[in-house]
Scaffold this active site. Sequence first.
Site, PDB file in Angstrom:
ATOM      1  N   GLY B  14       0.862  -1.177   0.000  1.00 11.25           N
ATOM      2  CA  GLY B  14       0.000   0.000   0.000  1.00 11.25           C
ATOM      3  C   GLY B  14       0.899   1.228   0.000  1.00 11.25           C
ATOM      4  O   GLY B  14       2.061   1.165  -0.428  1.00 11.25           O
ATOM      5  N   ALA B  16       2.451   2.920   2.458  1.00 12.61           N
ATOM      6  CA  ALA B  16       3.688   2.855   3.246  1.00 12.61           C
ATOM      7  C   ALA B  16       4.698   1.916   2.599  1.00 12.61           C
ATOM      8  O   ALA B  16       5.885   2.232   2.486  1.00 12.61           O
ATOM      9  CB  ALA B  16       3.380   2.410   4.674  1.00 12.61           C
ATOM     10  N   PHE B 116     -10.336  20.275   7.102  1.00 12.93           N
ATOM     11  CA  PHE B 116     -10.548  18.902   7.539  1.00 12.93           C
ATOM     12  C   PHE B 116     -10.701  18.885   9.047  1.00 12.93           C
ATOM     13  O   PHE B 116     -10.205  19.778   9.742  1.00 12.93           O
ATOM     14  CB  PHE B 116      -9.367  18.019   7.116  1.00 12.93           C
ATOM     15  CG  PHE B 116      -9.802  16.847   6.292  1.00 12.93           C
ATOM     16  CD1 PHE B 116     -10.043  16.984   4.944  1.00 12.93           C
ATOM     17  CD2 PHE B 116     -10.011  15.604   6.880  1.00 12.93           C
ATOM     18  CE1 PHE B 116     -10.467  15.905   4.184  1.00 12.93           C
ATOM     19  CE2 PHE B 116     -10.432  14.523   6.129  1.00 12.93           C
ATOM     20  CZ  PHE B 116     -10.664  14.669   4.773  1.00 12.93           C
ATOM     21  N   GLN B 249     -10.464   3.773  15.500  1.00 10.95           N
ATOM     22  CA  GLN B 249     -11.238   4.923  15.058  1.00 10.95           C
ATOM     23  C   GLN B 249     -12.488   4.483  14.303  1.00 10.95           C
ATOM     24  O   GLN B 249     -12.410   3.669  13.390  1.00 10.95           O
ATOM     25  CB  GLN B 249     -10.395   5.789  14.130  1.00 10.95           C
ATOM     26  CG  GLN B 249     -11.181   6.965  13.567  1.00 10.95           C
ATOM     27  CD  GLN B 249     -10.263   8.022  12.999  1.00 10.95           C
ATOM     28  OE1 GLN B 249      -9.863   7.964  11.847  1.00 10.95           O
ATOM     29  NE2 GLN B 249      -9.900   8.987  13.827  1.00 10.95           N
ATOM     30  N   HIS B 251     -15.088   5.995  11.919  1.00 13.70           N
ATOM     31  CA  HIS B 251     -15.283   7.174  11.078  1.00 13.70           C
ATOM     32  C   HIS B 251     -16.757   7.545  11.134  1.00 13.70           C
ATOM     33  O   HIS B 251     -17.616   6.680  10.973  1.00 13.70           O
ATOM     34  CB  HIS B 251     -14.859   6.870   9.644  1.00 13.70           C
ATOM     35  CG  HIS B 251     -14.750   8.097   8.788  1.00 13.70           C
ATOM     36  ND1 HIS B 251     -15.839   8.828   8.413  1.00 13.70           N
ATOM     37  CD2 HIS B 251     -13.668   8.718   8.262  1.00 13.70           C
ATOM     38  CE1 HIS B 251     -15.436   9.856   7.680  1.00 13.70           C
ATOM     39  NE2 HIS B 251     -14.125   9.814   7.568  1.00 13.70           N
ATOM     40  N   LEU B 261     -17.138   4.201   3.214  1.00 14.61           N
ATOM     41  CA  LEU B 261     -16.691   5.512   3.659  1.00 14.61           C
ATOM     42  C   LEU B 261     -17.212   6.654   2.798  1.00 14.61           C
ATOM     43  O   LEU B 261     -17.147   6.612   1.581  1.00 14.61           O
ATOM     44  CB  LEU B 261     -15.157   5.522   3.624  1.00 14.61           C
ATOM     45  CG  LEU B 261     -14.462   6.827   4.022  1.00 14.61           C
ATOM     46  CD1 LEU B 261     -14.683   7.109   5.493  1.00 14.61           C
ATOM     47  CD2 LEU B 261     -12.983   6.744   3.714  1.00 14.61           C
ATOM     48  N   ARG B 295     -12.875  13.041  14.702  1.00 10.74           N
ATOM     49  CA  ARG B 295     -13.780  11.940  14.378  1.00 10.74           C
ATOM     50  C   ARG B 295     -14.370  11.253  15.607  1.00 10.74           C
ATOM     51  O   ARG B 295     -15.527  10.853  15.594  1.00 10.74           O
ATOM     52  CB  ARG B 295     -13.036  10.925  13.518  1.00 10.74           C
ATOM     53  CG  ARG B 295     -12.755  11.480  12.156  1.00 10.74           C
ATOM     54  CD  ARG B 295     -11.877  10.572  11.350  1.00 10.74           C
ATOM     55  NE  ARG B 295     -11.718  11.134  10.014  1.00 10.74           N
ATOM     56  CZ  ARG B 295     -10.896  10.637   9.095  1.00 10.74           C
ATOM     57  NH1 ARG B 295     -10.158   9.574   9.375  1.00 10.74           N
ATOM     58  NH2 ARG B 295     -10.806  11.192   7.913  1.00 10.74           N
ATOM     59  N   HIS B 362     -12.814   2.215  11.104  1.00 10.53           N
ATOM     60  CA  HIS B 362     -12.029   2.814  10.028  1.00 10.53           C
ATOM     61  C   HIS B 362     -10.529   2.620  10.165  1.00 10.53           C
ATOM     62  O   HIS B 362      -9.841   2.398   9.175  1.00 10.53           O
ATOM     63  CB  HIS B 362     -12.361   4.310  10.001  1.00 10.53           C
ATOM     64  CG  HIS B 362     -11.785   5.057   8.853  1.00 10.53           C
ATOM     65  ND1 HIS B 362     -12.016   4.689   7.552  1.00 10.53           N
ATOM     66  CD2 HIS B 362     -10.992   6.167   8.793  1.00 10.53           C
ATOM     67  CE1 HIS B 362     -11.390   5.540   6.749  1.00 10.53           C
ATOM     68  NE2 HIS B 362     -10.751   6.422   7.471  1.00 10.53           N
ATOM     69  N   GLU B 392      -0.371   1.977   8.980  1.00  8.89           N
ATOM     70  CA  GLU B 392      -1.375   1.587   9.975  1.00  8.89           C
ATOM     71  C   GLU B 392      -0.922   0.413  10.837  1.00  8.89           C
ATOM     72  O   GLU B 392      -1.321   0.299  11.994  1.00  8.89           O
ATOM     73  CB  GLU B 392      -2.713   1.251   9.289  1.00  8.89           C
ATOM     74  CG  GLU B 392      -3.858   1.075  10.288  1.00  8.89           C
ATOM     75  CD  GLU B 392      -5.223   0.949   9.636  1.00  8.89           C
ATOM     76  OE1 GLU B 392      -5.334   1.193   8.417  1.00  8.89           O
ATOM     77  OE2 GLU B 392      -6.179   0.583  10.347  1.00  8.89           O
ATOM     78  N   ARG B 403      -6.875   9.416  15.642  1.00 13.32           N
ATOM     79  CA  ARG B 403      -6.154  10.004  14.517  1.00 13.32           C
ATOM     80  C   ARG B 403      -6.969  11.124  13.881  1.00 13.32           C
ATOM     81  O   ARG B 403      -8.176  11.000  13.705  1.00 13.32           O
ATOM     82  CB  ARG B 403      -5.884   8.922  13.462  1.00 13.32           C
ATOM     83  CG  ARG B 403      -5.299   9.458  12.182  1.00 13.32           C
ATOM     84  CD  ARG B 403      -4.878   8.370  11.238  1.00 13.32           C
ATOM     85  NE  ARG B 403      -5.967   7.667  10.590  1.00 13.32           N
ATOM     86  CZ  ARG B 403      -6.738   8.185   9.630  1.00 13.32           C
ATOM     87  NH1 ARG B 403      -6.581   9.427   9.238  1.00 13.32           N
ATOM     88  NH2 ARG B 403      -7.688   7.452   9.078  1.00 13.32           N
TER      89      ARG B 403
END
Lengths: 262, 595
Positions: B14, B16, B116, B249, B251, B261, B295, B362, B392, B403
């Site tokens: 992904g 990272a 955000f 978390q 979301h 999402l 969140r 999430h 993650e 987060r």
Amino acid sequence: MSTATVENEPASTVDLGESGDGAGAIESFEVTLKVRRYDPERAEDAWWDEWTLTMYGTDRVLDALHKVKWEIDGSLTFRRSCAHGICGSDAMRINGRNRLACKTLLKDLDTSKPITVEAIKGLPIEKDLIVDMEPFFQSYREIMPFLINNSPAPTAERLQSPEDRERFDDTTKCILCAACTSSCPVFWTDGQYFGPAAIVNAHRFIFDSRDDAGDMRLEVLNDKEGVWRCRTTFNCTDACPRGIEVTKAIQEVKTAIITRSL
Amino acid sequence: MQVHKYDVVIVGAGGAGMRAAIESGQRARTAVLTKLYPTRSHTGAAQGGMCAALANVEEDNWEWHTFDTVKGGDYLVDQDAAEVMAKEAIDAVLDLEKMGLPFNRTPEGKIDQRRFGGHTRDHGKAAVRRACYAADRTGHMILQTLYQNCVKHNVEFFNEYYVLDLITVEEDATKEDGTPYKQKRVAGVVSYDLASGEIHIFQAKSVVFASGGLGKIFKTTSNAHTLTGDGMAIAYRAGIPLEDMEFVQFHPTGLAGLGILLSEAARGEGGILRNSEGERFMERYAPTIKDLAPRDIVARSMANEVREGRGCGPNKDYVLLDLTHLEPEHIDAKLPDITEFARTYLGVEPYTEPVPVFPTCHYAMGGIPTNIKAEVLQDNETVVPGLYAAGEVACVSVHGSNRLGTNSLLDINVFGKRAGIYAAEYAQGAEFVELPEAPETFVVDQLQMLRDATGSERVGAIRAELQETMDANMQVFRSEETIKEALAKIGELKERYTQITVQDKGRRFNLDLLEAVELGFLLDMAEVMTVSALHRQESRGGHYREDFPDRDDENFMLHSMLYKDPEAETEGIQGIRFDTKPVVFTRYEPMERKY
């Protein structure tokens, strides 16, 4: 930007009317799923299996496949990951049309007849709905799918006007699911053809104002297995789950080859 | 069985993993092992943006970003790491732009920025435009751009190779104060090739875990089916502790009933939440920044509205995301994908109708403990030489107990890059650790056992029951009673797991078998998560205890560290050892968290 602060604050309370109640309970219905199976460890030839399932209004073809795999036949094999049309794992032929199983709601199909599910065409089938994706990614790699800019990089970002950014927006949406390429009749008969997805990804760079290698890519696509093989059948545009105007992008690449007179 | 030798092996492709690969691949012989094709990774599902204090559209600086990150994480953030992340954010965005990422632009041609949740000007005074974005497909663009650059740099991928074990050895060592201890060293990984069913051992000087999260522990989740906590579970089984696993978390805006999402960018662009009375209820919970509160606060507020009878729909079990006051052209330009999700999956037209939403699992704030060089820790301070983690799967900890939106796309780029550089540099100066005798034994035996098992239990049923109990008992509201209920259920399911049958007995593309392996990971991680949640008798960030509704800095301003240890017992569960680790403070003293 000064526009940032000019915003209408929405009302603290509004009358929701009917949207506060939502639609009633989700309906269930029966559906027959007919899947073309293939597993060289079990049989030389492909075969069809059928299951009748009780499904619900918000269920997708992927949910039906999962229901079979998790509750009836664990050997049914298919790729999937995100389950909402962004990872591109589950392109398959559903009722003869290439679609993503996770984006195709059962209720939108004709559930009075069996729903047929097959692997996408033109790539070697490995097992059930899984195909070998390597030839597809090979074509993608050949069009040099990365920004090439030979001028010294500025310390901050390279500038690009919103109009220049918009020019290639459509083709940045590609998720490499292969729905387009494996719906193309030319690709079915000629596996050497680059195919729509590779051309879409070339388009994404050819029309990016920051890129310097457009001519190199056009040269690659001017090859006998390149854009000129496209016969404008629009299958690819119909198949794209991201709504990319694939055929239009191919046409723009053709025009660019002519006008940049290679 | 084949044995491969690489300087650096990266597990996961992904954001990272690929960001690490771009760095490592240019410095050392690198292989990337991924259980999917790289472009299928769940980074691609991220939508809203990546924050960096570029100050392209209004005044901003990285120190404000650091503060927001620390406060957003309810002060459980390691402040040295948050500082690194906020400072390096600027270059991380510029790196991506230079790699070709098509960011949205300002009229002057600079990278555009938007608001955000939790990101503020001057320590909470007002919302700030800090998120760099590409419509609502920022994650997609990051994943594609990183893959494109991996192609450019000829990064070597092993697609659909599942890493199932970490090979480590232990050496006797002595600490500075003279105490003896066992020093772990990494020797490589054991992987399973999906296509052939064969085992491949990768011997490596450095191993980087970048395998993502574990959202599939829950039923309602924005996470992909493939996010089953593999990396965390493998590290845990190899004796690496897991940090802060109780913090998950939720979301706020998942599509009701589905969990898909809908980006916080919807609220960043002006969308608001309403209850069944049509009320913009966030005005009550966060008077200053309202719908753009972090969140955890928004998700809890939503769940509370539903609990107090102001939910919408036939079962009154969701609230509404209202975009109807925004111009359709604005929605199309800035939020095209998420509005399409609402149309496709719920048949709702966001131009004219509010969209049913409810919190969805999430993100895991916790994970494999690392320092700011992305080096993995085997206890509170001892580094495992050659072992790295980023994204993650790791806990560095920049997210603390909650987060902030956009900070995960930032985390993967900043710490992915660091992991790649440090892993390659370490490998350049290190020798291979000799592989122990038959390092594949554990995996081979496990697969054989699953293949041969003839019990009456099904993987699908056990997983569904796990997800049900986690949704019911471990979501935004928790208490001793609910957590213990989840724990009891997990114990029962672990027992039943030993009685499963895998129907597919073949070797090629046996996903039936791998789902069984993944279920084992999920069960282990669910147990660690619940034990950690039971131990934390306070409410902080994403972890809210109804029986302990306040934050308790005196007793719990500490990271949780859970170890697999057959000798130990924690909260009545045999086999888990609990410890704590101090939080790193640099410049911010804990304050009450109000927005």
